[in-house]
Design an enzyme around this catalytic site. Structure first.
Site, PDB file in Angstrom:
ATOM      1  N   ASP A 535      52.341 -19.530 -44.580  1.00 30.75           N
ATOM      2  CA  ASP A 535      51.193 -19.004 -45.325  1.00 30.75           C
ATOM      3  C   ASP A 535      51.701 -17.812 -46.137  1.00 30.75           C
ATOM      4  O   ASP A 535      52.055 -16.772 -45.573  1.00 30.75           O
ATOM      5  CB  ASP A 535      50.117 -18.577 -44.312  1.00 30.75           C
ATOM      6  CG  ASP A 535      48.865 -18.037 -44.986  1.00 30.75           C
ATOM      7  OD1 ASP A 535      48.936 -17.634 -46.163  1.00 30.75           O
ATOM      8  OD2 ASP A 535      47.815 -18.004 -44.315  1.00 30.75           O
ATOM      9  N   HIS A 536      51.738 -17.979 -47.432  1.00 26.86           N
ATOM     10  CA  HIS A 536      52.373 -16.955 -48.267  1.00 26.86           C
ATOM     11  C   HIS A 536      51.541 -15.676 -48.356  1.00 26.86           C
ATOM     12  O   HIS A 536      51.978 -14.676 -48.910  1.00 26.86           O
ATOM     13  CB  HIS A 536      52.638 -17.519 -49.673  1.00 26.86           C
ATOM     14  CG  HIS A 536      53.840 -16.914 -50.345  1.00 26.86           C
ATOM     15  ND1 HIS A 536      54.466 -15.769 -49.886  1.00 26.86           N
ATOM     16  CD2 HIS A 536      54.552 -17.286 -51.437  1.00 26.86           C
ATOM     17  CE1 HIS A 536      55.478 -15.460 -50.665  1.00 26.86           C
ATOM     18  NE2 HIS A 536      55.558 -16.371 -51.614  1.00 26.86           N
ATOM     19  N   ARG A 537      50.333 -15.713 -47.786  1.00 25.42           N
ATOM     20  CA  ARG A 537      49.564 -14.461 -47.734  1.00 25.42           C
ATOM     21  C   ARG A 537      50.098 -13.576 -46.609  1.00 25.42           C
ATOM     22  O   ARG A 537      49.958 -12.364 -46.646  1.00 25.42           O
ATOM     23  CB  ARG A 537      48.079 -14.755 -47.473  1.00 25.42           C
ATOM     24  CG  ARG A 537      47.421 -15.565 -48.570  1.00 25.42           C
ATOM     25  CD  ARG A 537      46.047 -16.011 -48.138  1.00 25.42           C
ATOM     26  NE  ARG A 537      46.111 -16.778 -46.900  1.00 25.42           N
ATOM     27  CZ  ARG A 537      45.057 -17.213 -46.228  1.00 25.42           C
ATOM     28  NH1 ARG A 537      43.841 -16.961 -46.681  1.00 25.42           N
ATOM     29  NH2 ARG A 537      45.192 -17.916 -45.130  1.00 25.42           N
ATOM     30  N   VAL A 539      53.332 -14.141 -45.021  1.00 24.79           N
ATOM     31  CA  VAL A 539      54.790 -14.117 -44.904  1.00 24.79           C
ATOM     32  C   VAL A 539      55.368 -14.174 -46.317  1.00 24.79           C
ATOM     33  O   VAL A 539      54.906 -14.972 -47.135  1.00 24.79           O
ATOM     34  CB  VAL A 539      55.263 -15.360 -44.114  1.00 24.79           C
ATOM     35  CG1 VAL A 539      56.766 -15.490 -44.144  1.00 24.79           C
ATOM     36  CG2 VAL A 539      54.735 -15.324 -42.685  1.00 24.79           C
TER      37      VAL A 539
END
Ligand code: COA
Length: 563
Positions: A535-537, A539
């Site tokens: 989850d690029h939010r 990590v």
């Protein structure tokens, strides 16, 4: 302030009307003309407005009550006490729309009585067209139906065309529905006959005398065509009352959402509410008299829609994204339909929810597991003694637990409402298990505190339970991270979907021998493909690369797991 009765004003010829909605509560302050009640006759829905500004002290009727002109429906304290206009005059609605409409209703009724006595006698209110004799003097004649008096309104928008060209209609069947600020009215057909050209469209504004539709009317009031052939039942089921059903839209048949009803019965207050909430009234099921849509119905519809979105949306659509329309597959070949299992539906909804909610990125890497495999194979005999097979999975569990401990930014969940990170002080890892019933994800707790044999045994037990459908809900909860291994099947890489609220998932593909350059020569090494979706939010990409690099180190030399 003085308490005054609120009385039903002149109802425009309708003797008795039904209260279908109460729009105020005791204690409510109202401005002059604010709607208090909605009443409905056979043909029109009308809001009874407050005769003056004030405070409602009582409402003495309930939904379903029948009321007549002069009946008291409640009391209120008029602002400014002795205001003359709030007295008896207010009851009559002398300055209210209802009074105006009533007058024109009377006019219409008397005008009609001469041309169509049967209809006029049964017709309580205004909506009457004035037929115009046509040149056709045979068994049937042509008529242009005109807009009847509209209770004092002009330029009223058409909100619905209730008939299509070629439809057969009876006297009083609604031709079009118009809506003013205060009332929704159906304009009924003054004849039985067949609809010719429709001269108006939705959105047009109409005033008394405007041409509505052309009709073919037989002398006896019946159109020649259906007197010969069409029985009444057939007419009732015909697309005349359902213009939308007549659209050639094969894809509309298998839609998951309920098909919109062809005709909407709703008062102006309900239409206004629906507009405010963005509800498509054609999809709302009316629970009021004669299927009329009430405010509660619109609210219930919106609640249902919201719940669906919160629960992950329907299998198609969700998050405001239009659903996928299905074509009529039978046009391409033979098909059959089969119900989806509950597990399949739940998995589909979860996948969609996670896919739509989580901005995914996948980081790929290869781990050299040549030595690990040698070691694993050396455990075969011991495994047989213990009755447990040592597969690559326990090593991956152990390596992931260590990487999660080393890079704790992966062991979190996001609480975006509170703008907080939830850090976990435990390491529980889910393992995706492929079963005949579908995908299940049992969870192994405290992986960091367990040895390889314990993990091998627990993974095998949980996988067996999953395949036998014996997993308890608690055994599928609490994961911080998930491993999904397709290594026993094949493939070189894939992009797994994060199992939110976890923030990362490791996909493992099939290990294969690869030529690896050691600085002097290519060496045959067993390489394990890793696919880490995150989850690029939560990590960032650098941390993801650190995570797979750390995993590769740990799996490349499992002595690191001991450190
Ligand atoms: N590369 C090469 N071989 C592998 C491997 C890999 N990454 N992972 C497993 N294998 C081998 C095993 O060593 C075993 O071989 P062997 O019998 O010669 O020793 C064989 O593949 C089968 O292993 P498996 O029984 O699958 O055990 P496992 O512990 O590796 O996996 C599960 C257990 C539960 C993960 C697995 O059975 C499963 O269900 N995988 C599918 C998960 C899934 O569907 N994910 C998709 C989610 S979208």
């Amino acid at each position: 302030m003085s308490e005054q009765d609120i009385k039903v004003p002149d109802l425009g010829g309708a003797e008795e009307v039904e209260v279908i909605e109460i729009l105020v509560n005791e204690g409510d302050s109202v401005a002059e003309e604010d709607p208090i009640l909605t009443v409905e006759s056979d043909k029109a829905t009308v809001e009874l407005p407050a005769p003056a500004a004030g405070k409602i002290t009582a409402i003495t009727v309930k939904v379903g009550d029948k009321v007549r002109e002069g009946d008291v429906v409640g009391t209120f304290n008029a602002e400014g006490g002795g205001d003359a206009e709030v007295g008896d005059e207010a009851d009559v609605g002398g300055k209210a729309d209802v009074g105006d409409r009533a007058e024109s209703g009377d006019d219409a009724e008397s005008a009609d009585a001469t041309t169509d006595s049967a209809a006029a006698e049964s017709e309580p209110e205004a909506a009457k067209a004035e037929p115009k004799p046509s040149s056709n003097a045979g068994a049937a004649r042509e008529e242009t139906v005109k807009v009847p008096p509209l209770d004092g309104f002009e330029n009223v928008p058409v909100i619905e065309i209730n008939v299509s060209e070629g439809d057969s209609v009876e006297i009083d069947d609604p031709l079009v529905t118009v809506e003013s600020d205060k009332a929704t009215m159906e304009l009924p057909s003054p004849f039985a006959g067949k609809i010719g050209k429709i001269l108006v469209k939705e959105g047009d504004t109409l005033s008394e005398g405007d041409s509505l539709v052309e009709m073919i009317v037989s002398v006896g009031g019946e159109a020649e065509a259906e007197s010969a052939a069409a029985p009444k039942d057939a007419e009732a089921a015909a697309p005349a009352k359902a213009p939308e059903a007549a659209k050639p839209a094969p894809e509309s048949k298998p839609e998951a959402t309920p098909a919109p009803s062809a005709k909407v019965h709703a008062g102006p207050a309900v239409r206004k509410l629906a507009r405010e909430l963005g509800a498509d009234l054609a999809r709302v099921q009316g629970k009021g008299p004669k299927g009329r849509i009430l405010k509660e119905d619109v609210e219930a519809y919106i609640k249902h829609q919201l719940r669906q979105v919160q629960e992950g949306g329907a299998v198609s659509g969700g998050a405001g994204i239009p659903g996928i329309k299905l074509p009529d597959f039978s046009q391409f070949g033979e098909t059959e339909r089969e119900s989806m299992s509950r597990l399949h539906v739940a998995t589909a909804n979860n996948m969609q929810r996670n896919w739509l909610n989580v901005p995914h990125v996948t980081q790929f890497d290869d781990a050299d597991i040549t030595e690990l495999e040698d070691y694993r194979k050396s455990l075969k005999a011991e495994g047989e003694r213990r009755g447990v097979k040592m597969t690559p999975l326990p090593f991956m569990l152990k390596a992931c637990a260590r990487a999660l401990a080393d890079l704790p930014q992966f062991n979190v969940s996001l609480d975006l409402e509170k703008k907080e990170l939830i850090r976990k002080r435990y390491i529980h890892i889910g393992i995706a298990v492929d079963t005949p019933a579908g995908l299940m994800v049992p969870v192994i707790r405290d992986v960091d505190q367990k040895g390889l044999w314990e993990l091998a045994q627990e993974a095998a037990e949980l996988a067996a339970k999953a395949r036998d459908k014996k997993l308890k809900p608690a055994e599928m909860q609490g994961a911080c991270f998930t491993i999904t291994s397709l290594g026993g099947i094949g493939g070189t890489a894939f992009t797994p979907i994060v199992n939110a609220p976890e923030v990362a998932i490791l996909g493992v593909s099939k290990a294969a021998m690869q030529p690896v350059w050691d600085g002097a020569a290519f060496q045959p090494r067993l390489m394990l493909p890793l696919s880490l979706s995150y989850d690029h939010r939560a990590v960032n990409g650098a941390d993801a690369a650190r995570f797979t690099t750390r995993l590769s180190e740990l799996l490349g030399d499992i002595r690191h797991l001991l450190l």
